[in-house]
Design a protein around this motif. Structure first.
Motif, mmCIF file in Angstrom:
data_model
loop_
_atom_site.group_PDB
_atom_site.id
_atom_site.type_symbol
_atom_site.label_atom_id
_atom_site.label_comp_id
_atom_site.label_asym_id
_atom_site.label_seq_id
_atom_site.Cartn_x
_atom_site.Cartn_y
_atom_site.Cartn_z
ATOM 1 N N LEU A 31 0.840 -1.216 0.000
ATOM 2 C CA LEU A 31 0.000 0.000 0.000
ATOM 3 C C LEU A 31 0.866 1.254 0.000
ATOM 4 N N VAL A 32 1.927 1.218 0.787
ATOM 5 C CA VAL A 32 2.810 2.391 0.903
ATOM 6 C C VAL A 32 3.498 2.675 -0.434
ATOM 7 N N LEU A 33 3.980 1.642 -1.098
ATOM 8 C CA LEU A 33 4.608 1.840 -2.413
ATOM 9 C C LEU A 33 3.600 2.394 -3.412
ATOM 10 N N LYS A 34 2.378 1.880 -3.375
ATOM 11 C CA LYS A 34 1.338 2.369 -4.295
ATOM 12 C C LYS A 34 1.035 3.840 -4.017
ATOM 13 N N HIS A 35 0.889 4.187 -2.733
ATOM 14 C CA HIS A 35 0.586 5.582 -2.384
ATOM 15 C C HIS A 35 1.726 6.508 -2.791
ATOM 16 N N ALA A 36 2.949 6.003 -2.736
ATOM 17 C CA ALA A 36 4.105 6.829 -3.102
ATOM 18 C C ALA A 36 4.229 6.965 -4.614
ATOM 19 N N GLY A 37 3.462 6.170 -5.361
ATOM 20 C CA GLY A 37 3.570 6.195 -6.820
ATOM 21 C C GLY A 37 4.838 5.528 -7.313
ATOM 22 N N ALA A 38 5.407 4.636 -6.520
ATOM 23 C CA ALA A 38 6.671 3.973 -6.893
ATOM 24 C C ALA A 38 6.412 2.859 -7.906
ATOM 25 N N GLU A 39 7.382 2.671 -8.789
ATOM 26 C CA GLU A 39 7.318 1.551 -9.739
ATOM 27 C C GLU A 39 7.964 0.353 -9.070
ATOM 28 N N PHE A 40 7.285 -0.782 -9.063
ATOM 29 C CA PHE A 40 7.902 -1.979 -8.485
ATOM 30 C C PHE A 40 7.278 -3.238 -9.075
ATOM 31 N N ASN A 41 8.061 -4.304 -9.061
ATOM 32 C CA ASN A 41 7.554 -5.619 -9.465
ATOM 33 C C ASN A 41 7.213 -6.407 -8.215
ATOM 34 N N GLU A 42 6.270 -7.323 -8.359
ATOM 35 C CA GLU A 42 5.885 -8.166 -7.223
ATOM 36 C C GLU A 42 6.314 -9.603 -7.469
ATOM 37 N N THR A 43 6.852 -10.233 -6.445
ATOM 38 C CA THR A 43 7.134 -11.669 -6.495
ATOM 39 C C THR A 43 6.324 -12.322 -5.386
ATOM 40 N N LEU A 44 5.528 -13.315 -5.753
ATOM 41 C CA LEU A 44 4.628 -13.951 -4.781
ATOM 42 C C LEU A 44 5.251 -15.229 -4.218
ATOM 43 N N ILE A 45 5.271 -15.304 -2.898
ATOM 44 C CA ILE A 45 5.686 -16.530 -2.203
ATOM 45 C C ILE A 45 4.434 -17.127 -1.567
ATOM 46 N N ARG A 46 4.171 -18.380 -1.846
ATOM 47 C CA ARG A 46 2.970 -19.007 -1.296
ATOM 48 C C ARG A 46 3.145 -19.320 0.180
ATOM 49 N N LEU A 47 2.198 -18.830 0.990
ATOM 50 C CA LEU A 47 2.197 -19.128 2.427
ATOM 51 C C LEU A 47 1.380 -20.402 2.671
ATOM 52 N N ARG A 48 1.469 -20.915 3.887
ATOM 53 C CA ARG A 48 0.663 -22.075 4.307
ATOM 54 C C ARG A 48 0.812 -23.249 3.345
ATOM 55 N N GLU A 49 2.049 -23.530 2.952
ATOM 56 C CA GLU A 49 2.291 -24.669 2.075
ATOM 57 C C GLU A 49 2.205 -25.957 2.880
ATOM 58 N N GLN A 50 2.275 -27.094 2.190
ATOM 59 C CA GLN A 50 2.103 -28.400 2.840
ATOM 60 C C GLN A 50 3.147 -28.657 3.919
ATOM 61 N N THR A 51 4.395 -28.339 3.611
ATOM 62 C CA THR A 51 5.436 -28.583 4.600
ATOM 63 C C THR A 51 5.803 -27.260 5.273
ATOM 64 N N SER A 52 6.163 -27.347 6.532
ATOM 65 C CA SER A 52 6.388 -26.120 7.293
ATOM 66 C C SER A 52 7.568 -25.320 6.753
ATOM 67 N N ASP A 53 8.524 -25.983 6.092
ATOM 68 C CA ASP A 53 9.706 -25.268 5.603
ATOM 69 C C ASP A 53 9.535 -24.683 4.207
ATOM 70 N N ALA A 54 8.445 -25.084 3.519
ATOM 71 C CA ALA A 54 8.337 -24.730 2.099
ATOM 72 C C ALA A 54 8.322 -23.218 1.884
ATOM 73 N N THR A 55 7.569 -22.502 2.723
ATOM 74 C CA THR A 55 7.490 -21.053 2.548
ATOM 75 C C THR A 55 8.843 -20.402 2.807
ATOM 76 N N GLY A 56 9.485 -20.811 3.906
ATOM 77 C CA GLY A 56 10.797 -20.252 4.241
ATOM 78 C C GLY A 56 11.814 -20.522 3.143
ATOM 79 N N ASP A 57 11.785 -21.749 2.603
ATOM 80 C CA ASP A 57 12.719 -22.101 1.524
ATOM 81 C C ASP A 57 12.480 -21.220 0.298
#
Ligand SMILES: N[C@@H](CCC(=O)N[C@@H](CS)C(=O)NCC(=O)O)C(=O)O
Length: 217
Positions: free
Chosen positions: A19-45
């Motif tokens: 939200l802060v980047l959007k309000h600032a009008g900054a250009e940025f790319n997003e990379t999505l990391i999936r949360l709540r994966e099957q194994t507890s380490d998957a998100t951290g990895d």
């Protein structure tokens, strides 16, 4: 710049700098990391592979600079884009806004635990006395700041403080928390509604609800 985030339906910590980047009008790319994966380490990895030194999200990459905490990212964006007006010029307003942000960043554990952000559902919940105390405190903070600075947002115009409390407004909506039972005279619920009608939040919400993972639930 690249912002590494978690699923938009759940990740409160990711929503704030986005939200802060959007309000600032900054250009940025997003990379999505999936949360709540099957194994507890998957998100951290996955977060580590994307460059997160803490194995958590969000992370902001700006050239070779890596910033790995939502509050640190927001403050960096405020400094890098001063024209974005992410904090008021008035020092007392900034100080009180930062107090509210810090309290949110490190507190309200019962509310977080019992009302995790879930943008795609509506459900009633029985709150513990501790969580009810958290809601009362949020209402008090909101009412005092709105009253002192005259709104429409916590310290006047939209600021980082409002980014930190937008996820809270979604929790109240998701779990049907009626703020009038927690000391609100109408100002806090009107503020929560204002947060949820902000164009930047509506864009985040639309992304969250059109995520295939949410659609295929
Ligand atoms: N203090 C950190 C907290 C970040 C955090 O806890 N992120 C969560 C996602 S919302 C995470 O990465 N969790 C890892 C997991 O679910 O395995 C910040 O403000 O950025």
């Amino acid at each position: 710049m690249e912002l590494i985030i978690g699923d938009k339906v759940w990740s409160t910590w990711s929503m704030r700098p986005w939200l802060v980047l959007k309000h600032a009008g900054a250009e940025f790319n997003e990379t999505l990391i999936r949360l709540r994966e099957q194994t507890s380490d998957a998100t951290g990895d996955a977060a580590a592979a994307a460059g997160s030194p803490s194995r958590l999200v969000p992370v902001l990459k700006d050239g070779d600079l890596i910033i790995w905490d939502s509050l640190a990212i927001c403050e960096y964006v405020a400094e890098r884009f001063p024209e974005g007006g992410l904090w008021p010029v008035d020092a007392p307003a900034r100080a009180l806004g930062r107090s509210a942000v810090a309290e949110m960043h490190s507190g309200f554990q019962a509310l977080r635990r019992e009302c995790p952000m879930e943008l795609s559902i509506r459900v009633d919940v029985d709150l513990s006395e501790e969580a009810r105390g958290d809601v009362r405190r949020v209402v008090t903070v909101w009412r005092e700041l709105l009253d002192r600075f005259g709104g429409p947002f916590l310290v006047g115009e939209w600021s980082i403080a409002d980014a930190f409390f937008t996820p809270v407004a979604t929790r109240f909506r998701t779990y049907g928390v009626d703020l009038s039972e927690y000391g609100d005279d109408g100002a806090a619920s009107a503020y929560a509604e204002r947060l949820l009608q902000a164009p930047e939040f509506l864009q985040w919400q639309s992304d969250a609800l059109s995520d295939e993972r949410v659609l295929n639930r």
